[in-house]
Design a protein around this motif. Structure first.
Motif, short mmCIF file in Angstrom:
data_model
loop_
_atom_site.label_atom_id
_atom_site.label_comp_id
_atom_site.label_asym_id
_atom_site.label_seq_id
_atom_site.Cartn_x
_atom_site.Cartn_y
_atom_site.Cartn_z
N ILE A 326 0.70 -1.28 0.01
CA ILE A 326 0.05 0.06 0.16
C ILE A 326 0.87 1.22 -0.04
CG2 ILE A 326 -1.68 1.37 1.52
CD1 ILE A 326 -2.87 -1.43 2.41
N SER A 327 1.97 1.21 0.65
CA SER A 327 2.95 2.43 0.78
C SER A 327 3.39 2.68 -0.65
CB SER A 327 4.07 2.24 1.55
OG SER A 327 3.67 1.96 3.07
N SER A 328 3.82 1.62 -1.59
CA SER A 328 4.22 1.77 -2.83
C SER A 328 3.19 2.36 -3.72
CB SER A 328 4.70 0.33 -3.33
OG SER A 328 3.85 -0.65 -3.36
N LEU A 329 1.84 1.75 -3.42
CA LEU A 329 0.67 2.38 -4.22
C LEU A 329 0.58 3.91 -4.12
CD1 LEU A 329 -1.81 -0.60 -4.18
CD2 LEU A 329 -0.40 0.27 -5.91
N GLU A 330 0.83 4.37 -2.69
CA GLU A 330 0.68 5.66 -2.49
C GLU A 330 1.72 6.49 -3.06
OE1 GLU A 330 0.73 5.82 1.78
OE2 GLU A 330 -1.37 5.13 2.15
N GLY A 331 2.53 6.00 -3.52
CA GLY A 331 3.83 6.77 -4.32
C GLY A 331 3.64 6.89 -5.59
#
Length: 665
Positions: A326-331
């Motif tokens: 999810i952190s990578s998707l937020e980027g």
């Protein structure tokens, strides 16, 4: 052939009826002292000697060639006159020959004398006989060893025959014993095969690697135990031996339980690593899935502990990895396609940036000459959604690199990345739990899935809310996301997943529909404000305006309405009339129609300008809708594989604008 037979076989023309000269010579003669008598006596003596020589030869031949040499042949005949011609020999008489046998009896035989016998070379014949005799002696000397060998062979053959008789007797005895042993083997072999445990099986279970071969040997051990337990209930078997074997098998099973315990602990520890793959660990466990059934049957408490340990371990595993995902998707950067009212230029915001308010151009349908790129890009987004090859999720590493590289994605794409990944992992985990832990109760399965995925689904719901807060104006993105969720619901039923994920998707829908309705309200307000504004009224009333050209707002509205009609169908579960989208389309259509009628009322109807103005604008909307409906067949198969029909809502709207066109034509 005897001499008598030879003599008998010789033919003579004349028979001798007088006494032979030999007999006459044997009788005493009167007047033997006379000279004539002396001469005759000498002649007779010479003839007698010659006859004796002949008789001697005949007797020799008789002894050599006569079949029955016991007979004595007495031959008497007349003297042969030397002065007689040779032809006279053919006229001799047949002589009477007396033959005396061994019994002493005499019988007469007629012998035909052949003078040619006198010409036979007796010496030569005798020499031939001697040669034959010597040849026979040599043959006998050569045959003597062979005769001796034959005698020895006969002796050995007799010995061998005796030995064969002994062997035959032993063979009969052995056959009897074999038959007896065969009967015993037929009775005991199945029992021994059932009771005996192969040494190789024990060796593999104690020291072999825990793999499919090890599981096969464990299955053999279980089968042996079941067979022994069946024999234990029968009276004709020795129960002490069976009990002893069962005790050995129980000890071996305890050793197997210990090895299974260590193996499961190793795999659970492997899942707790930060750079491990759950699929790899689960594939190893599924290769030996029978071990958990064995463990559950031998030690249910230990099996339950391992089940709980696995649930908490895999729960942490998914939580840890989804937080990073999810952190990578937020980027990732999202294409909001929002417009600044003053600059009228497109820009893109990162998800972490603050969202703009309702003054965004994607929610405004005005009459300016600016190009609304948001509406222009809608067909491409619809095409991507209907592309079956585009149904994928992105890896976390790729998402991180994409965010750093500046790649841009639409809202529905980012939403699908997370939820498709979540559904795929849930499918893998669901299949593993059912297959490895052998769970048949739906409540147990749902409870286990809920314990594992509840934190992840909570993060997914929060991420959707966060996404909506940063993409408030992308009403088509929200609607496309809703359609993707509906397809996921259909996919859930195909995969037979638990109801937990379906409830999660329903929660997503409950969060998306209100935002979409709020954006539709903003569109209706934008249409009303634009059509009732003073600037557009002045432009329409002005003589410089060409009423034969549709308004810019009409063009934008027709694009929005046609795309909404294209997305109005939900061919999976619900009816079209049950969706909020249908009421939204009616609201937009009524708002636009009402505003256009009010705007047309400001024109002078004496020259038909009002009717012409409304006809031109409604005709544009009708043409766009009619083209859209013409591209949709009456019956078709959706991407989900479910047959459906063309949208009745779209047909209703199209027919409504057709009636408006006819009314103002």
């Amino acid at each position: 052939m005897g001499i008598g037979e030879i003599m008998t076989a010789i033919p003579h023309r004349h028979s001798i009826s007088r006494r032979s000269s030999i007999q006459q010579l044997q009788q005493p003669q009167n007047g033997s002292n006379s000279p004539r008598a002396g001469i005759r006596g000498r002649k007779a003596k010479a003839a007698s000697n010659e006859v004796k020589t002949t008789i001697t030869r005949l007797e020799y031949l008789n002894n050599k060639f006569n079949v029955n040499p016991s007979f004595d042949v007495e031959i008497s005949g007349d003297e042969t006159d030397d002065s007689e011609p040779e032809g006279a020999k053919e006229h001799e008489e047949v002589e009477r020959v007396e033959i005396e046998g061994e019994s002493g009896k005499h019988r007469r035989a007629e012998v035909h004398f052949d003078p040619r016998l006198l010409d036979i070379d007796i010496l030569k014949k005798q020499q031939n006989v001697h040669e034959i005799e010597s040849s026979l002696d040599r043959s006998i000397s050569l045959l003597t060893p062979l005769f001796q060998y034959i005698q020895d062979f006969e002796s050995n053959l007799n010995t061998l025959s005796n030995e064969m008789e002994v062997l035959q007797t032993r063979l009969v005895n052995l056959n009897d014993e074999i038959q007896k042993n065969s009967k015993v083997d037929n009775l005991l072999t199945p029992i021994l095969n059932d009771m005996l445990i192969p040494p190789q099986c024990i060796k593999i279970l104690l020291h072999g690697k825990l793999d499919e071969k090890w599981v096969e040997q464990l299955t053999i051990l279980q089968e042996k135990k079941e067979i022994l337990q069946n024999y234990e209930t029968k009276e004709k078997f020795n129960h002490e031996n069976i009990v002893e074997l069962l005790g050995l098998i129980d000890k071996l099973e305890l050793k197997c339980v210990e090895r299974i315990k260590r193996y499961l602990i190793e795999n659970i520890k492997y899942l707790r690593g930060t750079h491990t793959s759950s699929v790899k660990a689960q594939s190893k466990l599924l290769q030996v899935k029978e071990i958990f059934v064995f463990l559950k049957s031998k030690n249910s408490r230990l099996a339950k502990e391992f089940e709980t340990a696995y649930v908490y371990t895999i729960r942490w595993y998914y939580y840890f990895n989804f937080v990073k995902y999810i952190s990578s998707l937020e980027g990732l950067k999202i294409l909001e396609n929002e417009y600044d009212a003053e600059r009228k230029s497109t820009y893109s915001n990162n998800l972490s940036s603050t969202s703009s308010s309702y003054g965004q151009r994607s929610l405004m349908l005005d009459n300016t000459d600016s190009i609304n790129e948001y509406l222009i890009n809608l067909p491409k987004r619809l095409e991507k959604m209907n592309d079956e090859n585009n149904q994928y999720s992105i890896l976390g590493q790729i998402a991180e690199s994409s965010g750093i590289g500046g790649m841009k994605f639409n809202m529905e794409q980012i939403f699908v990345f997370l939820n498709q990944t979540m559904m795929d992992n849930l499918t893998i985990e669901f299949n593993f739990i059912v297959e490895f832990f052998i769970l048949t109760n739906n409540d147990d399965i749902n409870n286990m899935i809920k314990q594992i995925f509840s934190p992840i689904m909570k993060m997914g719901t929060n991420f959707t809310t966060y996404l909506l807060n940063n993409c408030r104006s992308d009403y088509f993105g929200i609607l496309l996301t809703i359609r993707r969720i509906q397809r996921m619901e259909y996919e859930i039923q195909n995969r037979c997943l638990p109801e937990l994920f379906e409830s999660y998707l329903n929660t997503q829908l409950l969060a998306l529909w209100p935002v979409f309705q709020r954006d539709v309200d903003a569109l209706c307000n934008s249409i009303t404000q634009t059509l009732t504004s003073t600037s557009i009224i002045k432009m329409v009333v002005s003589s410089k305006n060409n009423i034969l050209v549709p308004l810019k707002i009409t063009q934008s509205f027709s694009i929005v309405l046609s795309n909404l009609v294209q997305l109005v169908q939900n061919l999976v579960f619900e009816l079209e009339t049950s969706e909020p989208l249908n009421s939204s389309i009616e609201r937009l259509s009524n708002t636009f129609e009402k505003g256009m009628v009010q705007l047309g009322g400001s024109l002078d109807d004496a020259k038909g300008k009002r009717r012409l103005f409304l006809y031109v604008n409604f005709q544009l909307v009708y043409n766009v809708l009619d083209n859209e409906m013409a591209g949709t067949p009456p019956t078709k198969v959706s991407t989900t594989g479910v047959e459906g029909q063309a949208s009745p809502v779209g047909e209703t709207i199209c027919n409504h604008y057709e009636q408006l066109v006819q009314a103002y034509s």
